[in-house]
Design a protein around this motif. Structure first.
Motif, short mmCIF file in Angstrom:
data_model
loop_
_atom_site.label_atom_id
_atom_site.label_comp_id
_atom_site.label_asym_id
_atom_site.label_seq_id
_atom_site.Cartn_x
_atom_site.Cartn_y
_atom_site.Cartn_z
N ALA A 171 44.27 22.16 -17.56
CA ALA A 171 45.71 21.80 -18.22
C ALA A 171 46.28 23.01 -18.93
O ALA A 171 47.36 23.09 -18.72
CB ALA A 171 45.43 20.63 -19.15
N TYR A 219 48.26 22.35 -15.03
CA TYR A 219 48.43 21.37 -14.17
C TYR A 219 48.62 20.27 -14.98
O TYR A 219 48.66 20.21 -16.25
CB TYR A 219 46.97 21.10 -13.79
N ASP A 220 49.65 19.22 -14.52
CA ASP A 220 49.96 18.05 -15.16
C ASP A 220 49.05 16.96 -15.32
O ASP A 220 47.94 17.04 -14.53
CB ASP A 220 51.15 17.52 -14.42
N GLU A 224 46.42 12.65 -20.24
CA GLU A 224 47.58 12.78 -20.95
C GLU A 224 47.20 13.49 -22.32
O GLU A 224 48.10 14.55 -22.74
CB GLU A 224 48.48 11.65 -21.17
N ALA A 243 46.08 16.97 -21.74
CA ALA A 243 47.08 17.75 -21.56
C ALA A 243 47.83 18.05 -22.68
O ALA A 243 48.51 19.42 -23.03
CB ALA A 243 48.12 17.20 -20.53
#
Length: 113
Positions: A80, A84-85, A101, A104
């Motif tokens: 992350a 990268y998502d 999430e 990230a």
């Protein structure tokens, strides 16, 4: 004529010991109040707990009760930080999407490398 003295049955006068390494007894480079980077996640087991974001070598007490180390969380955090998502991280590291999430988000706060 004897060239070598017979060694069987002889003992050294003093026991052989290794010298102590004085550097190993010094305090580590971490401050007393060091807090390892962590994030609170719920993974596949359904239990919410703190997970270390960095490797255990960067924490003075990685196996303490303060946070768990999960290699997939560490991997997702590193990726992350490289940009990268969360959806890709969830699929690649086999993490739940909400956990990916949060990882990230914490990586975005830490900045990219």
């Amino acid at each position: 004529m004897r060239l070598l003295p017979r060694l069987t049955g002889t003992r050294p006068a003093t026991p052989l010991r290794r010298r102590r390494d004085t550097a190993s007894h010094r305090p580590g480079p971490y401050a007393v109040g060091h807090v390892c980077p962590r994030v609170r996640l719920t993974l596949h087991d359904g239990t919410e707990r703190d997970y270390l974001l960095d490797g255990p070598s960067s924490c003075p007490h990685p196996w303490g009760p303060h946070a768990a180390y999960e290699p997939r969380v560490h991997l997702a955090h590193v990726l992350a930080r490289q940009g990268y998502d969360a959806r890709w991280l969830a699929g690649f590291a086999d993490l739940p999407l909400p956990a990916a999430e949060r990882i990230a988000e914490s990586a975005a706060r830490a900045g990219r490398t």
